[in-house]
Design a protein around this motif. Structure first.
Motif, PDB file in Angstrom:
ATOM      1  N   HIS A  47       0.836  -1.207   0.000  1.00 11.06           N
ATOM      2  CA  HIS A  47       0.000   0.000   0.000  1.00 11.06           C
ATOM      3  C   HIS A  47       0.866   1.250   0.000  1.00 11.06           C
ATOM      4  O   HIS A  47       1.968   1.255   0.566  1.00 11.06           O
ATOM      5  CB  HIS A  47      -0.913   0.042   1.239  1.00 11.06           C
TER       6      HIS A  47
ATOM      7  N   TRP B 167       0.288   5.457   0.755  1.00  9.64           N
ATOM      8  CA  TRP B 167      -0.668   6.464   1.227  1.00  9.64           C
ATOM      9  C   TRP B 167      -0.132   7.861   0.957  1.00  9.64           C
ATOM     10  O   TRP B 167       1.053   8.146   1.192  1.00  9.64           O
ATOM     11  CB  TRP B 167      -0.906   6.298   2.717  1.00  9.64           C
TER      12      TRP B 167
ATOM     13  N   THR C  85      -5.351   6.215  -0.051  1.00 14.20           N
ATOM     14  CA  THR C  85      -4.525   5.005  -0.025  1.00 14.20           C
ATOM     15  C   THR C  85      -4.633   4.290  -1.363  1.00 14.20           C
ATOM     16  O   THR C  85      -5.729   4.128  -1.913  1.00 14.20           O
ATOM     17  CB  THR C  85      -4.973   4.063   1.100  1.00 14.20           C
ATOM     18  N   TYR C  86      -3.479   3.854  -1.869  1.00 15.11           N
ATOM     19  CA  TYR C  86      -3.411   3.116  -3.128  1.00 15.11           C
ATOM     20  C   TYR C  86      -2.901   1.700  -2.830  1.00 15.11           C
ATOM     21  O   TYR C  86      -1.867   1.534  -2.168  1.00 15.11           O
ATOM     22  CB  TYR C  86      -2.469   3.800  -4.116  1.00 15.11           C
ATOM     23  N   GLU C  87      -3.617   0.727  -3.307  1.00 19.59           N
ATOM     24  CA  GLU C  87      -3.182  -0.657  -3.151  1.00 19.59           C
ATOM     25  C   GLU C  87      -2.328  -1.034  -4.357  1.00 19.59           C
ATOM     26  O   GLU C  87      -2.777  -0.911  -5.502  1.00 19.59           O
ATOM     27  CB  GLU C  87      -4.392  -1.585  -3.044  1.00 19.59           C
TER      28      GLU C  87
ATOM     29  N   VAL D 190       0.567   1.532 -11.433  1.00 20.08           N
ATOM     30  CA  VAL D 190      -0.523   2.443 -11.101  1.00 20.08           C
ATOM     31  C   VAL D 190      -0.957   3.163 -12.377  1.00 20.08           C
ATOM     32  O   VAL D 190      -0.124   3.544 -13.210  1.00 20.08           O
ATOM     33  CB  VAL D 190      -0.074   3.445 -10.016  1.00 20.08           C
TER      34      VAL D 190
ATOM     35  N   ALA E   5      -4.331   8.070 -12.168  1.00 20.58           N
ATOM     36  CA  ALA E   5      -4.028   8.254 -10.740  1.00 20.58           C
ATOM     37  C   ALA E   5      -2.777   9.090 -10.560  1.00 20.58           C
ATOM     38  O   ALA E   5      -2.713   9.956  -9.675  1.00 20.58           O
ATOM     39  CB  ALA E   5      -3.869   6.893 -10.063  1.00 20.58           C
ATOM     40  N   ARG E   6      -1.745   8.848 -11.403  1.00 13.99           N
ATOM     41  CA  ARG E   6      -0.508   9.611 -11.267  1.00 13.99           C
ATOM     42  C   ARG E   6      -0.738  11.089 -11.605  1.00 13.99           C
ATOM     43  O   ARG E   6      -0.166  11.976 -10.974  1.00 13.99           O
ATOM     44  CB  ARG E   6       0.571   9.017 -12.174  1.00 13.99           C
TER      45      ARG E   6
ATOM     46  N   ASP F 123      -2.654  12.770  -8.704  1.00 17.38           N
ATOM     47  CA  ASP F 123      -1.929  12.888  -7.429  1.00 17.38           C
ATOM     48  C   ASP F 123      -0.435  12.998  -7.699  1.00 17.38           C
ATOM     49  O   ASP F 123       0.268  11.987  -7.803  1.00 17.38           O
ATOM     50  CB  ASP F 123      -2.225  11.662  -6.550  1.00 17.38           C
TER      51      ASP F 123
ATOM     52  N   LEU G 240       2.505  10.918  -5.955  1.00 19.41           N
ATOM     53  CA  LEU G 240       2.940   9.567  -6.328  1.00 19.41           C
ATOM     54  C   LEU G 240       4.259   9.603  -7.080  1.00 19.41           C
ATOM     55  O   LEU G 240       5.149   8.778  -6.852  1.00 19.41           O
ATOM     56  CB  LEU G 240       1.860   8.881  -7.177  1.00 19.41           C
TER      57      LEU G 240
END
Length: 900
Positions: free
Chosen positions: A342, A344, A349-351, A357, A361-362, A365, A368
Motif C-alpha cells: 500500500h 498512502w 490510499t493506493y493498493e 498504477v 491516478a498519477r 496525485d 505519487l
C-alpha cells in the motif's frame, strides 16, 4: 554556558598517545614486542577441553557403573561370555556419547570463524598484509569495502558502512566515520568505532586498534557464552533416577535371596551366593543404554529429514517436554520476503498489485511521482546486469514499488547520510528535475518530527497538529494489519544553496510525501503449527525487534494471540524488576515482547526456567548465543542465522520454519513415550524372573528351582534386547499433540507404570510361566520333595519343566511387547503391523529360543531339554493372554476417563 564538544581530531591525539602509536602505525619490531605482551588476536576457551576427563565421564555414568557391577558379578559367577558382552555395551555407548559431546560444544570456536585470516595494516610506514592473529593494540588498520574487520578500532580517517548484525542483530548497515565523535553512548552505538567480526560494506577508512582477542566486543560475547553453561537436561536426570531404582531393586533381591535360600531352602552359603549373583545380573537391563541411544538417534534422523538438525541426542527428549516457545517473527513466522502493498498520500490510499498504477491516478496525485523519485534516489539497492534487484530486502521492495508507481527521472547523488539505527532514517542529497533535493525515508515516528509540511493537491501545505494525528492514525492502522510502514519526505534546496554536510542541516523543514506499507507475509504452514501447539498446551511467546503493532498483527494472523495480547516493549522490559517480570509471565499467557534486545531474550529465558518451564528459544545472531545456550533448547536459523548462533544452539532449522519446531516437539514427545514403553517392558520381566527363585526358597527346597541361573541370563540378555530396541521405533499414539506438556520435575517412572509392570503384567507372566513348570512336573508324576537331580528318574522331566519356565517367560515377553506398545489407546488404533521392526524382533526371539531349546550344545550349557508338541501347545496362548488382559485394562481406563 555549556562547553563545546572537542573536535574529533583533538580527541584522537590523546588516544594515539595512550596507545603509543601514530597515524602511520607501529614498527614491525614494536608490533612483535606487543604480540608477546597482549597475546594473539584470537578467541579462546579458558582452560581448554579436558579430553581424558570428558571421556572418563562416559565410563562412570550412573548406568555405566551399574553395568560395570553387572559385568564384575558375572565374572565372579564364572559367566565370562555374559561379562564380556556387557563390557562391549559399555564401551560402545561411552564412545558414541563422547563423540556427541565433542560435536555439541563449539560455540566459541565458531566465534573465531568471524576473524579473517589476513588484515591490512600500516607497519613501518607502509601498507602490509599480516595474519589477523598478529594484530596488536596500536596497529593502524586499512579498511576497504568487503573487508571483515579484525579487531576493535577507532577510525582516524575516512568513513565506511558497517554491517553490525553479528553484534547487534540490526539488518541495515550503519555509517561509521572519523568525523563523528559520540559521548555518553554505549560502545556499539559510538559512530567513530568499528568492531571485530563485523563487515565493511561500503567506503574506505583507517582505524587504530584499541582491543584484540578476548578483549574485543566479540570476545566479551564469547566469554559470556562460555560462562552461560547449559544445565543437565531432563533425560539425563531421568536416566540417573532409573539407574538408581534398578540398582536398588537388583541389590535388594540379590541380598534378600541369600538368607532366604540359606535358612529357608537349607542351601549351602556358597551355592546361595551363586544364585544371588545370577539374580542380580539378571535384573540389570543391559539393553537400557542401547535402546535409549537408538530411540534418540532415530529421532535425530527423522528430524533431520524434516529440516531440524539436532546436535545432541538427549535434546530430542527435551524437545518433547517443551512447554514454552520463545520465537522471533521475521523469517520464522514470516517468509522474510518484503513487498510494498500500500502507498498512502494526502489524497488517499493506493493498493499496489503487480500492475503499474494507472496514468490517471498519477496525474491526479503528483505526490505519487515524488514517492517514486524518493524510493529510487534514497536507496542503496541496485539492479545487476541480469536485471535482478540486489541489496537489503526493504530497499529492494522499495525499488520494485517505484517501478509500479511510475518512471522517475535520473538522479545524481551528491551526498549520503547513511541509515542510523538510533535515528531510524536515511537521507540523500540528489540532483534531479533541474534542482537539488534532500530525500529522506525512515520510521514515521522519526521522520514526521522533521516535517513542516505535507504534499496535498500538488502543493506543500502546513503539517498542522491535527494533520499529524491523522497521519499517525494511518501509521497505526497499517501496523495493526501487520505491515511495516516507512515515511518518505523531501526538501528542495534554494538555488545556489550549498549542499548540507551535516545531517541536522539536511533533515529539517521537510515536506511529507506519503507513507509506504510493506508486508512480510506469514508462512502458510505456521497457523496450523500454532494450532497444534495450543492443542498440546504449549505456550508461544513472540520476542522480536519489530514494532509492537506489527508484531501483534502477525502473531494474531497466525493464531498465536487473540485480540488483546499483552505487548511489552524493550524499554518497558528494561524498567521491570525480576519480580515484575515473573508476575508478567505468570499472569499473561498471550505475550509479545517488541523492540527487544538479545539481553532481553536471556532475561526472559531465565525467568521462564525459574518458573519450572522447559523453554525453546529461537535466534539467529551472534548476540543471541547466550540466550540460545541458556534455554533448554536453543533453536538457530540455518538459512539466515550466523555460524555462532548455529553452534551455540541445540537445534538448527535448515528451513527457518516455525512449523519445523513443532514437528521437532512432536518427535520429542514420541521418543519420550517410547523410552517409557521400553522401561515398562523391562520392568514387567522383573516379577517373573524373581518368582521362580522365591518359590524355590520359600518352599524350603521341596520345589526344585524352576529356572536355572544360566537360563535366566539367556532370557535377560539374549531374547529381550531386539524387541526392546523395536519399541524405541514405535509410531506415535493417537492424541500425542493433545496432551499438556510434562512438568520439568516429572519422572520418567510413575507409580502407575510400576503397578502395571510389576503387579499386573509381571504377575500374569509369572503365573503363566510357573503354570508351565508345574504342568510338566505333575504330568511326570512328581510330588513335592521328590528328588529331581542328575541320575534321578525325574531329572529329564525337571529339565523339561525348567525349559517350559524359560519358554513361558519368552511367550509372556512377546505378549508384554505388544501390550507395552500403547499406554492408553487400543493396539488396533496404532496397527498391529505398524512396527515391522518389532515383528522381526519377535521372530528372532522365537528362533533363538528354538535354538537354545533344541540345539544339543545349548542344551548342555543351559540345562534345557526338547519339549513335546503338547507342551508347546500349552505355551501358545500365553502371549494372547498377557496382551488381552492388558487390552481389557486399557479399555476400562478409557471408559472410566470418558464417563464424566
Amino acid at each position: 554556558m555549556s562547553r563545546p564538544e572537542p573536535d574529533p581530531t583533538e580527541r584522537l591525539e590523546p588516544l594515539l598517545r595512550d596507545l603509543g602509536s601514530s597515524r602511520t602505525g607501529l614498527t614491525s619490531r614494536e608490533a612483535a614486542r606487543r604480540l608477546v605482551h597482549y597475546g594473539p588476536n584470537e578467541l579462546r576457551r579458558r582452560g581448554g577441553r579436558h579430553w581424558p576427563r570428558a571421556l572418563g565421564r562416559q565410563f562412570t555414568h550412573p548406568l555405566a557403573l551399574l553395568l560395570w557391577a553387572a559385568a564384575a558379578l558375572a565374572f565372579v559367577a564364572g559367566i565370562v561370555p555374559i561379562a564380556v558382552a556387557v563390557m562391549v555395551v559399555i564401551i560402545l555407548n561411552a564412545v558414541f556419547a563422547f563423540a556427541q559431546e565433542v560435536q555439541a560444544e563449539k560455540a566459541v570456536e565458531a566465534l573465531a570463524a568471524f576473524l579473517p585470516v589476513q588484515a591490512k595494516v600500516l607497519r613501518d610506514g607502509r601498507p602490509q598484509a599480516v595474519p589477523a592473529a598478529e594484530l596488536v593494540p596500536g596497529d593502524v588498520l586499512m579498511i576497504e569495502e568487503g573487508d571483515r574487520i579484525s579487531a576493535d578500532a577507532r577510525l582516524i580517517s575516512g568513513g565506511i558502512e558497517v554491517d553490525l548484525s553479528t553484534l547487534t542483530g540490526e539488518s541495515m548497515p550503519v555509517f561509521r566515520s572519523a568525523d563523528l565523535a559520540d559521548t555518553g553512548v554505549s560502545l556499539l552505538q559510538a559512530r567513530d568505532l568499528a568492531f571485530s567480526g563485523t563487515m565493511c560494506t561500503e567506503g574506505q577508512a583507517r582505524a587504530v586498534v584499541f582491543a584484540t582477542g578476548m578483549r574485543t566486543e566479540l570476545g566479551r560475547i564469547a566469554a559470556l557464552s562460555e560462562r552461560v553453561q547449559p544445565e543437565e537436561n531432563p533425560l539425563d536426570r531421568q536416566i540417573r533416577k532409573v539407574s538408581r531404582l534398578i540398582a536398588l531393586i537388583a541389590l535388594i533381591t540379590g541380598a534378600a535371596f541369600v538368607p532366604i535360600a540359606t535358612f529357608g531352602a537349607h542351601l549351602p552359603v556358597s551355592e546361595a551366593v551363586v544364585f544371588a549373583v545370577g539374580l542380580l545380573v539378571g535384573n540389570v537391563p543391559e539393553g537400557l543404554l542401547p535402546v535409549i541411544t537408538l530411540a534418540l538417534a532415530l529421532g535425530v534422523r527423522d528430524l533431520a529429514r524434516r529440516g531440524a538438525v539436532v546436535k545432541r541426542l538427549s535434546a530430542v527428549e527435551t524437545l518433547g517436554s517443551t512447554g514454552v516457545i520463545c520465537t522471533d517473527k521475521t523469517g520464522t513466522l514470516t517468509e522474510n520476503r518484503m513487498r510494498v502493498t500500500h502507498v498512502w498520500t494526502a489524497a488517499g490510499t493506493y493498493e499496489l498489485g503487480d500492475a503499474p498504477v494507472s496514468g490517471d491516478a498519477r496525474r491526479a496525485d503528483p505526490a505519487l511521482a515524488g514517492l517514486a523519485s524518493v524510493m529510487t534516489a534514497c536507496n542503496n539497492a541496485r539492479r545487476d546486469l541480469a536485471g535482478t534487484l540486489t541489496g537489503d530486502p526493504t530497499e529492494v521492495a522499495m525499488l520494485g514499488a517505484a517501478d509500479r508507481l511510475g518512471e522517475p527521472g535520473a538522479a545524481g547523488r551528491l551526498c549520503l547520510f547513511h541509515f542510523d539505527p538510533a535515528l531510524k532514517r536515511m537521507s540523500t542529497v540528489d540532483e534531479r528535475d533541474g534542482g537539488t533535493w534532500v530525500d529522506t525515508k525512515g520510521a514515521p515516528e522519526t521522520v514526521l518530527p522533521q516535517c513542516a509540511a505535507i504534499m496535498e493537491g500538488g502543493a506543500a501545505r502546513p503539517l498542522t497538529a491535527e494533520r499529524r494525528r491523522d497521519v499517525e492514525q494511518v501509521v497505526d492502522d497499517h501496523a495493526r494489519q501487520g505491515l511495516r510502514v516507512l515515511a518518505l519526505a523531501v526538501r528542495r534546496l534554494d538555488p545556489g544553496q550549498p549542499v548540507p554536510r551535516r545531517r541536522e542541516d539536511a533533515e529539517r523543514d521537510l515536506t511529507l510525501l506519503g507513507l509506504v506499507a510493506m508486508q512480510d507475509p506469514p508462512r502458510p504452514e505456521v497457523a496450523e503449527a500454532v494450532a497444534h501447539c495450543h492443542a498440546a498446551g504449549i505456550r508461544i511467546i513472540v520476542v522480536t525487534g519489530d514494532h509492537a503493532l506489527t508484531a501483534a498483527a502477525v502473531a494474531r494472523q497466525v493464531g498465536i494471540v487473540g485480540e488483546r495480547p499483552a505487548v511489552v516493549t524493550g524499554e518497558q522490559l528494561d524498567r521491570m524488576s525480576e519480580h515484575d517480570l515473573d508476575a508478567l509471565l505468570r499472569e499473561h499467557r498471550q505475550l509479545i515482547f517488541a523492540r527487544s534486545s538479545p539481553e532481553a531474550k536471556l532475561r526472559i529465558a531465565d525467568a521462564l526456567r525459574a518458573e519450572g518451564h522447559v523453554v525453546a528459544m529461537t535466534g539467529d545472531g551472534v548476540n543471541d548465543a547466550p540466550a540460545l545456550r541458556r534455554a533448554d533448547i536453543g533453536v538457530a536459523m540455518g538459512r539466515s542465522g550466523t555460524d555462532v548462533a548455529r553452534e551455540a544452539s541445540t537445534v538448527v532449522l535448515t528451513d527457518d520454519d516455525f512449523a519445523t519446531v513443532v514437528a521437532a516437539i512432536r518427535s520429542g514427545r514420541q521418543v519420550y513415550d517410547n523410552i517409557r514403553k521400553f522401561i515398562c517392558y523391562i520392568f514387567a520381566h522383573t516379577t517373573p524372573e524373581i518368582v521362580p527363585f522365591l518359590v524355590f526358597a520359600l518352599a524350603g527346597g521341596a520345589i526344585p528351582l524352576p529356572l536355572t541361573v544360566l537360563q535366566l541370563l539367556a532370557f535377560d540378555v539374549g531374547t529381550e534386547t531386539l524387541p526392546a530396541l523395536a519399541l524405541g521405533r514405535e509410531p506415535a499414539e493417537p492424541g500425542l499433540m493433545r496432551r499438556p506438556p510434562r512438568e520439568r520435575s516429572e519422572s520418567v517412572i510413575r507409580p502407575a507404570m510400576l503397578v502395571r509392570a510389576w503387579l499386573f503384567l509381571g504377575v500374569i507372566c509369572a503365573v503363566l510361566s510357573m503354570a508351565g513348570f508345574f504342568y510338566v512336573l505333575l504330568r511326570a508324576g512328581w510330588h513335592p520333595g521328590d528328588p529331581t537331580g542328575p541320575g534321578s528318574p525325574l531329572h529329564h522331566a525337571y529339565r523339561q519343566a525348567t525349559t517350559m519356565t524359560f519358554l513361558g517367560l519368552i511367550a509372556g515377553q512377546v505378549g508384554t511387547a505388544f501390550a507395552a506398545r500403547t499406554e492408553h489407546a487400543s493396539l488396533r488404533s496404532v496397527g498391529v503391523t505398524s512396527n515391522p521392526l518389532l515383528l522381526w524382533g519377535i521372530a528372532f526371539e522365537l528362533a533363538l529360543a528354538a535354538v537354545l531349546i533344541y540345539a544339543p550344545p545349548f542344551q548342555a550349557l543351559l540345562g534345557t531339554a526338547a519339549l513335546t508338541p503338547d507342551m508347546l501347545a500349552f505355551v501358545v496362548p500365553f502371549p494372547f493372554l498377557v496382551w488381552g488382559a492388558d487390552e481389557i485394562r486399557r479399555w476400562l481406563l478409557r471408559r472410566r476417563k470418558a464417563a464424566p
